[in-house]
Write an enzyme that holds these catalytic residues in place. Structure first.
Site, PDB file in Angstrom:
ATOM      1  N   GLU A  50       0.854  -1.189   0.000  1.00 20.77           N
ATOM      2  CA  GLU A  50       0.000   0.000   0.000  1.00 20.77           C
ATOM      3  C   GLU A  50       0.892   1.242   0.000  1.00 20.77           C
ATOM      4  OE1 GLU A  50      -4.147   1.126   2.164  1.00 20.77           O
ATOM      5  OE2 GLU A  50      -2.475   0.762   3.502  1.00 20.77           O
ATOM      6  N   GLY A  57       2.645   1.159  11.567  1.00 20.15           N
ATOM      7  CA  GLY A  57       2.368   0.303  12.705  1.00 20.15           C
ATOM      8  C   GLY A  57       2.058  -1.115  12.285  1.00 20.15           C
ATOM      9  N   ALA A  58       1.335  -1.253  11.173  1.00 16.84           N
ATOM     10  CA  ALA A  58       0.951  -2.578  10.677  1.00 16.84           C
ATOM     11  C   ALA A  58       0.327  -2.415   9.306  1.00 16.84           C
ATOM     12  CB  ALA A  58      -0.028  -3.252  11.635  1.00 16.84           C
ATOM     13  N   MET A  59       0.076  -3.559   8.633  1.00 16.89           N
ATOM     14  CA  MET A  59      -0.554  -3.561   7.316  1.00 16.89           C
ATOM     15  C   MET A  59      -1.495  -4.738   7.210  1.00 16.89           C
ATOM     16  SD  MET A  59      -1.070  -2.226   4.421  1.00 16.89           S
ATOM     17  CE  MET A  59      -2.106  -2.854   3.116  1.00 16.89           C
ATOM     18  N   GLU A  60      -2.702  -4.471   6.683  1.00 15.87           N
ATOM     19  CA  GLU A  60      -3.814  -5.410   6.728  1.00 15.87           C
ATOM     20  C   GLU A  60      -3.812  -6.412   5.580  1.00 15.87           C
ATOM     21  OE1 GLU A  60      -5.578  -1.633   4.654  1.00 15.87           O
ATOM     22  OE2 GLU A  60      -4.128  -2.064   6.236  1.00 15.87           O
ATOM     23  N   ASN A  61      -2.668  -6.960   5.192  1.00 16.11           N
ATOM     24  CA  ASN A  61      -2.639  -7.987   4.158  1.00 16.11           C
ATOM     25  C   ASN A  61      -3.626  -9.095   4.527  1.00 16.11           C
ATOM     26  OD1 ASN A  61      -0.272  -6.633   3.081  1.00 16.11           O
ATOM     27  ND2 ASN A  61       0.862  -7.639   4.718  1.00 16.11           N
ATOM     28  N   GLU A  64      -6.155  -3.909  12.493  1.00 18.89           N
ATOM     29  CA  GLU A  64      -5.863  -4.679  11.279  1.00 18.89           C
ATOM     30  C   GLU A  64      -6.887  -5.788  11.069  1.00 18.89           C
ATOM     31  OE1 GLU A  64      -3.731  -3.245   9.420  1.00 18.89           O
ATOM     32  OE2 GLU A  64      -3.210  -1.906  11.065  1.00 18.89           O
ATOM     33  N   HIS A  75      -9.947  -4.605   9.331  1.00 16.25           N
ATOM     34  CA  HIS A  75      -9.747  -4.417   7.894  1.00 16.25           C
ATOM     35  C   HIS A  75     -10.054  -5.680   7.083  1.00 16.25           C
ATOM     36  CE1 HIS A  75      -8.292  -0.406   7.254  1.00 16.25           C
ATOM     37  NE2 HIS A  75      -7.254  -0.522   8.048  1.00 16.25           N
ATOM     38  N   GLU A 127      -9.789   3.433   6.871  1.00 13.09           N
ATOM     39  CA  GLU A 127      -8.983   3.631   8.081  1.00 13.09           C
ATOM     40  C   GLU A 127      -9.823   4.111   9.259  1.00 13.09           C
ATOM     41  OE1 GLU A 127      -6.255   2.353   8.204  1.00 13.09           O
ATOM     42  OE2 GLU A 127      -5.690   2.175   6.104  1.00 13.09           O
TER      43      GLU A 127
END
Length: 868
Positions: free
Chosen positions: A126, A273-277, A308, A311, A330
């Site tokens: 992203e 902080g993080a990623m919602e894969n 996350e 998401h 978000e």
């Protein structure tokens, strides 16, 4: 960043021509240390005879085959695009390329662990970095099924969005002097998802196997981190948070978790902080706590885990059509994670944390000259990159909370459930959600959407109180003040609380609520007759309960009570609200910075909310470094540091406050006695019961000594030899950059800004060094870099990736010199005028930095008149 942008108009035109079916992606991670082989086979339908393009960023494209016919890479691959002429109704494209590993936290990031030489990889796609790993139609509305096959060292874990099977493959690979066999992982096809939530994570990660209970059965839910952090990984806590989120969301959404598994991986050198894969979430590895940490950080990790997970439904299952609805992704996840934390975890005061941390971020962002409506106009990818901000996250979540109160929580979730049922595995826009909320609640949301989502700016609610001769309230009204640039009057549902100082059974003074009304405030002035006739209380709090998104003011009597008694609140929310109001008044020049410092230092010892303490200490640092009049800054900082040391000595052994007070003392320590104390702590001559001198605290103290002119490279190298880890390298970068000599500052600047091609710092080291560069007590050390800063802007923005450029442009802005370099603002204005042709995203960053200086100057003038 030439040639890599994509406009909304281009994306819409491409979506009118192309419909994607599926991708088969083969990645060979054994080909070299700088590149990997990527083979993309894309199946898609198209309008016959039309032409389009597919996205790819790669140093070398080896072959392009469209519908069985080869295309010349030299002719068809330009910048970040492969042109595709003469499309058929059904198409198959195969692209073979050598793609580059990144050290910027974008694309496929490659990290070599300094402790053992092992390699760790993870993807971060992203907004638009999927194209750094395989050929892809890089836009969120062209969803597809993705099937990955990965060749990698056999001793690694390789993870993606779906489960996999592993089999031996031919060949070996040498890593850190050791030869390893090779294996191939074949992953099952995903459901239809947007490309930016696909994922590849690979390396010898430490694995903790776990599971969660879903409505559809038991799911695999493993937790991973680097081997070096394995002893610190509290996977049981993470999985407990995850299970609470699964149960809460599936019940609220009435929709099963949409994927086959749920891996959570803590990865090195992560930018966010993080990623919602989908089914394969990546987190900043700082959330694996190797040292004693503030409870605020632990709570933040829980919120991030829940964010996350939300998401998976909102973003991954139902996806925005274009990035102008990024805010909804978000904001929804931010709202849901706080709601879940408050109702389903031990963090029942999560909304207090939200007020203290998130809303203060939103208010700050909403007062910048670059503020924008929650529904921002996103013209291209560069616009998206700068809109991961406090409007998109925190203001949006605040407004969603108001919306829930407006339509009713049950009705809100009824609408959300219908939204998921109608749009799962596809794309949607805001209107699609509002239609369902209107149907569920019976309310027309068009006017609400107009004033809250399509108009920018934050209003201020100010109480106006008249007393009669008997000390009773004769008239009470609330003024709604709007910024001149965004003069939108909005309706607010607010609580108004009246508090008096009373003594409890032990004789301790407490602030007790003696009256409360909940009213609608709308328009420039709203009369509140319900409070007329009561005796004037010691403190009146508008927006008691934090229902509204608005800054609030304290009248003079209430402010005086707050300064003296704010610690006497027995309820965390009104205490947090009063402190937030005081900070807003300080930032707006209505409360002198030194008076705010007195307020913080007078109440913080009794504050029991870790995030509130963390936020107050950050605000205190900002007030002292930027908002106190320069002539009074040194003494005010010395005095505050002395108070914090006294508070640390008096804090409960082993307590959260003890740790936070010591760290804050270190950051402010300036005089010889204070610096001697820091050195004594490092040497073990001074100890605090319950506070171990662990690696991270040692670095805090050492960096403070570097900024204070007490230590240099030798001491830093010695500490690094004791902490020869990735974390140690980052902390050493900060400490080196903080060394208080012109030579050290110039060396840091050159490493950050003037590095030769191919010698750029990795993203995590760049971020660490940037923070250290601006850590100064003697601001004259930064003065030589003012002209260099404005001279480098266009080059940095053009040559570096978005993440790297933005971090440098924001982090190196010389705001610390506000009030100390007289022509600082003139230089910013001159640059903006001379660079009118620069991209708006770059000019926005400069305007935001300039506004920080403007605000500092206003506050310094207000503080100069203070005689407290």
């Amino acid at each position: 960043m030439p040639g890599t942008n994509l406009t909304r108009a281009e994306a819409e035109a491409r979506a009118a021509v192309v419909t994607t079916d599926g991708y088969d992606i083969e990645l060979d991670l054994t080909t070299s240390e700088t590149t990997f082989r990527s083979t993309s086979t894309v199946r898609f339908s198209a309008t016959p005879g039309e032409s389009t393009f597919i996205d790819l960023i790669a140093p070398s494209v080896l072959s392009i085959t469209l519908n069985g016919q080869p295309l010349d890479p030299a002719a068809h691959f330009v910048d970040s695009r492969i042109s595709l002429p003469g499309l058929a109704a059904q198409n198959e494209l195969t692209v073979v390329a050598d793609c580059a590993y990144m050290n910027t936290g974008e694309g496929l990031h490659r990290f070599v662990d300094p402790e053992d030489g092992e390699v760790y990889l993870y993807s971060q796609f992203e907004v638009a970095d999927t194209r750094r790993v395989f050929a892809v139609f890089e836009q969120p509305d062209l969803k597809a099924s993705f099937t990955f096959t990965v060749t990698a060292p056999a001793h690694w874990h390789v993870l993606s969005n779906s489960p996999s099977t592993k089999e031996a493959a031919d060949g070996t690979i040498e890593i850190a002097g050791t030869s390893h066999d090779v294996a191939r992982w074949s992953f099952s096809p995903t459901t239809r998802i947007p490309c930016y939530v696909t994922a590849i994570v690979a390396g010898p990660y430490h694995e903790v196997q776990g599971s969660v209970e879903s409505r559809k059965g038991t799911l695999s839910a493993n937790v991973y981190c680097r081997k070096a952090l394995a002893e610190f990984l509290d996977a049981d806590v993470i999985l407990d948070d995850t299970q609470k989120g699964f149960s809460f969301y599936e019940e609220k959404f009435q929709m099963d978790y949409p994927f086959e598994k749920y891996d959570q991986i803590f990865v090195p050198e992560f930018n966010a902080g993080a990623m919602e894969n989908a089914g394969c979430v990546t987190f900043l590895e700082d959330y694996v706590f190797r040292s004693k940490t503030a409870q605020a950080r632990v709570e933040r990790r829980t919120i991030t885990v829940l964010h996350e997970l939300a998401h998976m439904w909102f973003g991954d299952l139902v996806t925005m059509r274009w990035w102008n609805d990024l805010w909804l992704n978000e904001s929804f996840a931010e709202f849901m994670s706080t709601l879940c934390a408050a109702e389903a975890t031990r963090y029942s005061d999560a909304w207090v944390t939200f007020n203290s941390l998130e809303k203060s971020w939103a208010y700050r962002q909403d007062q910048l000259p670059s503020t924008h409506p929650i529904m921002a106009e996103i013209r291209d990818l560069e616009d998206v990159e700068v809109n991961f901000d406090g409007i998109t996250y925190a203001k949006g979540a605040s407004v969603l909370r108001q919306l829930v109160a407006y339509v009713g929580q049950d009705e809100f979730f009824a609408g959300v459930q219908e939204y998921f049922r109608k749009h799962h595995h596809s794309n949607a826009v805001l209107t699609d959600l509002l239609v369902e909320l209107e149907a569920a609640s019976g309310r027309d949301l068009s006017a609400w959407s107009d004033v809250w989502l399509q108009k920018a700016g934050v209003t201020t609610l100010r109480p106006v109180i008249e007393e009669d001769s008997n000390g009773e309230i004769a008239a009470f009204s609330v003024l709604q003040e709007v910024p001149a640039e965004w003069p939108t009057q909005r309706p607010h549902r607010v609580g108004i609380g009246a508090y008096d100082v009373v003594s409890d059974d032990a004789g301790e003074a407490t602030l007790k609520r003696t009256a409360y009304v909940e009213v609608d405030v709308d328009g420039p002035r709203t009369e509140i007759p319900a409070l007329v006739g009561i005796r004037r209380p010691a403190l009146i709090l508008v927006n008691d309960g934090d229902l509204a998104y608005a800054k609030v003011r304290l009248d003079d009597v209430s402010l005086a009570t707050a300064v003296k008694h704010v610690g006497a609140f027995t309820d965390a929310m009104p205490r947090s609200m009063v402190l937030s109001a005081a900070w807003d008044m300080t930032r707006d020049g209505e409360m002198p910075a030194r008076r705010f410092a007195d307020l913080v230092l007078g109440c913080i010892a009794t504050e029991d909310q870790s995030t509130v303490v963390l936020t107050l200490l950050r605000q205190l640092d900002t007030a002292l470094s930027l908002y106190v009049a320069p002539s009074a800054s040194e003494e005010a900082t010395r005095s505050a540091a002395a108070t914090l040391w006294s508070l640390a000595l008096g804090a409960e052994a082993g307590s959260d406050n003890q740790l936070q007070f010591v760290r804050a003392f270190a950051s402010l320590a300036t005089d010889d006695v204070q610096l001697d104390t820091l050195q004594a702590l490092i040497d073990g001559k001074v100890t605090l019961e319950g506070l171990p001198l662990d690696a991270d605290l040692t670095w805090d103290l050492l960096t403070a000594l570097a900024a204070g002119g007490r230590v240099g490279e030798l001491a830093i190298e010695l500490q690094l030899s004791n902490d020869a880890t990735a974390s140690g390298q980052r902390r050493a970068a900060t400490a080196r950059a903080a060394v208080a000599t012109p030579e050290a500052k110039q060396a840091t600047w050159d490493a950050l800004v003037n590095a030769a091609e191919g010698e750029d710092m990795p993203n995590a080291l760049q971020f660490a060094a940037t923070a250290g560069f601006s850590t100064v007590h003697d601001t004259t050390l930064l003065e030589p870099f003012v002209d260099q800063y404005f001279a480098m802007l266009r080059r940095i923005y053009s040559d570096k990736t978005n993440e790297m450029a933005t971090n440098l442009i924001e982090g190196l802005y010389p705001v610390e010199l506000a009030g100390r370099v007289p022509d600082l603002q003139d230089k910013a204005f001159a640059w903006i005028e001379a660079n009118a042709d620069a991209h708006d995203a770059l000019k926005r960053l400069v305007r935001e930095g300039s506004d920080g200086v403007r605000r500092a100057l206003v506050n310094q003038a207000a503080d100069a008149a203070y005689e407290g």
